[in-house]
Design a protein around this motif. Sequence first.
Motif, short mmCIF file in Angstrom:
data_model
loop_
_atom_site.label_atom_id
_atom_site.label_comp_id
_atom_site.label_asym_id
_atom_site.label_seq_id
_atom_site.Cartn_x
_atom_site.Cartn_y
_atom_site.Cartn_z
N TRP A 30 -2.98 -30.81 34.24
CA TRP A 30 -2.73 -29.24 34.33
C TRP A 30 -2.77 -29.52 36.04
CZ3 TRP A 30 -3.93 -25.64 30.45
CH2 TRP A 30 -4.23 -26.20 29.80
N ALA A 31 -2.28 -28.25 36.56
CA ALA A 31 -1.32 -27.97 37.85
C ALA A 31 -2.42 -26.64 37.43
CB ALA A 31 -0.03 -27.63 37.60
N LEU A 32 -3.22 -26.28 36.86
CA LEU A 32 -4.44 -25.38 37.35
C LEU A 32 -4.98 -25.00 35.89
CD1 LEU A 32 -4.61 -22.98 39.44
CD2 LEU A 32 -3.40 -21.57 38.61
N LYS A 33 -6.24 -25.11 36.28
CA LYS A 33 -6.98 -24.90 35.41
C LYS A 33 -8.76 -23.96 35.13
CE LYS A 33 -9.35 -29.20 35.72
NZ LYS A 33 -8.77 -30.61 36.21
N ASP A 34 -8.30 -23.66 34.25
CA ASP A 34 -9.97 -22.54 34.03
C ASP A 34 -10.08 -21.48 34.81
OD1 ASP A 34 -10.60 -22.62 31.24
OD2 ASP A 34 -11.84 -23.63 31.36
N VAL A 35 -8.83 -20.56 36.01
CA VAL A 35 -9.34 -20.44 36.86
C VAL A 35 -9.78 -18.86 36.79
CG1 VAL A 35 -8.38 -19.49 39.39
CG2 VAL A 35 -7.67 -21.65 37.81
N SER A 36 -11.28 -18.64 37.15
CA SER A 36 -11.54 -17.01 36.94
C SER A 36 -12.05 -16.50 38.20
CB SER A 36 -12.27 -16.89 35.76
OG SER A 36 -11.93 -17.66 34.77
N LEU A 37 -10.90 -15.13 38.36
CA LEU A 37 -11.48 -14.77 39.86
C LEU A 37 -11.04 -13.18 39.60
CD1 LEU A 37 -11.34 -15.67 42.87
CD2 LEU A 37 -9.37 -15.95 42.59
N ALA A 88 -3.23 -29.12 44.86
CA ALA A 88 -4.51 -28.58 44.78
C ALA A 88 -4.18 -27.29 43.71
CB ALA A 88 -5.08 -28.08 45.45
N GLY A 89 -3.10 -26.64 43.34
CA GLY A 89 -2.34 -25.78 42.18
C GLY A 89 -2.60 -24.36 43.32
N LYS A 90 -2.62 -24.09 44.60
CA LYS A 90 -2.67 -23.38 44.79
C LYS A 90 -1.42 -22.61 44.57
CE LYS A 90 -2.96 -24.95 49.10
NZ LYS A 90 -2.51 -26.75 49.47
N THR A 91 -0.20 -23.39 44.57
CA THR A 91 1.46 -23.06 44.53
C THR A 91 1.50 -22.65 43.35
OG1 THR A 91 2.13 -24.01 46.30
CG2 THR A 91 3.92 -22.88 45.31
N ASP A 123 -9.68 -27.29 44.28
CA ASP A 123 -8.99 -29.15 44.26
C ASP A 123 -8.95 -29.15 42.70
OD1 ASP A 123 -9.24 -31.42 45.85
OD2 ASP A 123 -10.25 -31.77 43.99
N GLN A 124 -7.58 -30.50 42.66
CA GLN A 124 -7.29 -30.40 41.12
C GLN A 124 -6.71 -29.58 40.56
OE1 GLN A 124 -9.22 -34.19 40.13
NE2 GLN A 124 -8.69 -34.94 42.38
N GLY A 125 -6.72 -28.55 40.56
CA GLY A 125 -6.21 -27.21 39.49
C GLY A 125 -7.35 -26.49 39.44
N ALA A 126 -8.14 -27.17 40.27
CA ALA A 126 -9.72 -25.54 39.76
C ALA A 126 -10.02 -25.40 40.66
CB ALA A 126 -10.77 -27.17 39.31
#
Lengths: 424, 285
Positions: free
Chosen positions: A53-60, A76-79, A233-236
């Motif tokens: 998971w490059a990105l995981k459950d991001v809510s924002l 960390a998933g930024k890009t 960090d690490q996709g989260a």
Amino acid sequence: MSNFAIRLENLGKQYKIGARQERYYTLRDSIAQGFGRLFRRHPQDNQPEDHIWALKDVSLEIKHGEVVGIIGRNGAGKTTLLKILSRITEPTTGRAEIHGRIGSLLEVGTGFHPELTGRENIYLNAAILGMKRAEIDRKFDEIVAFAEVEKFLDTPVKRYSSGMYVRLAFAVAAHLDPEILLVDEVLAVGDAAFQKKCLGKMSDVAQEGRTVLFVSHNMGAVRDLCSIVNFFDQGALLKTGYPTDIISYYLNFNELGQSQSLISVDEKDFKLLDIIINQDGTNNNILSTQRPFKIYILYKLKNRINNLLLGFDIYSNDGQHIFRTYDLEAIGLADRDPGVYVSECSFPANIFQNTSYFAELIVGVHRARWISKKQLRLKLTFEGPRSTDVDYLGMIKPIAVWSVKKKDGCITNLLFGRFPGTNL
Amino acid sequence: MAPVEESALPPTELPVTIIQPAKGLISINFKEFWEYRELLYFLIWRDVKVRYKQTTLGAAWAIIQPFMTMVVFTIFFGKLGKIPSDGIPYPIFAYCALLPWQLFAKALGDSSNSLVANQNLITKVYFPRLIIPATAVLSGLVDFAIAFVVLLGMMVYYGIFPDLRVLTLPAFIVMAIATALAVGLWLSALNVKYRDVRHTTPFLVQLWLFASPIAYPSSLVPEPWRVFLGLNPMAGVVEGFRWALLGKDVDLGPMMIVSWIMVALLLITGLIYFRRMEKTFADVV
């Protein structure tokens, strides 16, 4: 109508590791896999560890007019987040809602063609970034002036110096004006003067009330430009808050106290064994400014490596890069045979201020790849007496050698009298 | 309307974009494609502009290729092979077919490699991906137009003047483009994942050349079977060109219908496949 510009709900992106590392499949692989699947009995053979998971459950939620910094280590998933928001890649889960036109700057000079002239590339690049022709016509002179390339407008860009190339590319990008701007690390280009100009342009953009998402490793820029910072960090998404708080949290996040275990740096050629900070015979990361200290890096080379680069980036407490040092000072870019090594780095006394710094381990192979960069960070805290009541401002405090003597006579004689060939 | 809180920027009419994983069959967004027409124009302009940079002969290459092929065909197939040409002088018979063929072959070669060649764009900027193979196909039209002038010259030389059928020519040009785009969509999308395609394309183009009635007339194929020649849409294109320009009196009816159906079929399936693969391009390329 809503007052947020971007809202993310449980956004996630999964990558097949294979798809990222191997450049491409051949038909044969696919056919072989297909047959494999036919004869495979258990569905769990479709291993989940193949995926990350490059990105995981991001809510924002991001409000209109906010300038949002996104920080985190590499990977960390930024890009990935910016790529999803700019619709380059599709999320695996979740949803994003965007109010307004998006302009994304994941790179400067996307689509520049070396054979085309500066003028032609302005049109081409601007069209690729999503500008309309009329808009480009209107902004053309402004772009040229910003890039400072008036004289070379009709020269193919392959004859440009790299500085000119980058200036032109950034100038086009800087004149994009959608309501929401996604910027990925593009300010890390060009010479210092131009970088300053770009940062100026960015803060103009920020003040115009546009929404900006700004990914950077330059903590100074993030601190100056952003009103709010998200730490990934690490996709989260780990933490959101004011720039100073989050930056300091981020810098302390991976720092290595003496007792903490090492975040492992272990790959096919290189394994980090230990890092020791030592002053006066004791291992400690709280150091006196007045005495020299050493950092030992213990590592194992599993294979012969030539052109190994191993060293530190030293950062100030608020993320300004102060300097870099490599152990090639001792042995140059020599071949290193397999085995266990210690690289010892001695810092003289009286360099650092009475504050804390970060030493980031960097390991790489010259002109080939990075083994470790922005992965491992040591905190160095300096304590020392203040000798006088005078403040020494600045990021470091080396003690220069001064001499003060009282002299008689005319001031010009004092300064120039000893130069040969003058009759002073 | 939801209650609006105070915000730094007064909320205005802003376009809303929803991003989420696509499910099921995805429709092709022609409206969006139209909105990006300027980008299509700029990319075609780039391709055309760059194509003959740093060449001595420049745009003359657009003429040299079909012309030299015509000369070779005339010598070996026309003179030595004595292949019939439906009563039309063999050079113009061949050139008239080579013209759309060059357009097709070039478009096919360029478009099948187009997504991979433009991966720097695909991984950094969003736009309808369809623009990339479309650019590759359409930029060939400039070369086609240049080479067409030579055909006009040859028609004057041989004293062949077209009748009203020439008005149908645009339909056959569209047919050639549509065929190239259809095959290009398939191959470019496949090439993203399977680079085998890169090695297949030149070979495919070569086979296709001889499977199309370019060096020979379709009348060489005996009647009950001629319809099947139409399964190759380029057969329809080539014979259509001869029919429209050279006034060839052959009944093309059934073969032409089969060709048009094939073009439509290839294009629709190509679009669907391309669209389905599109979302993975940036991750896989």
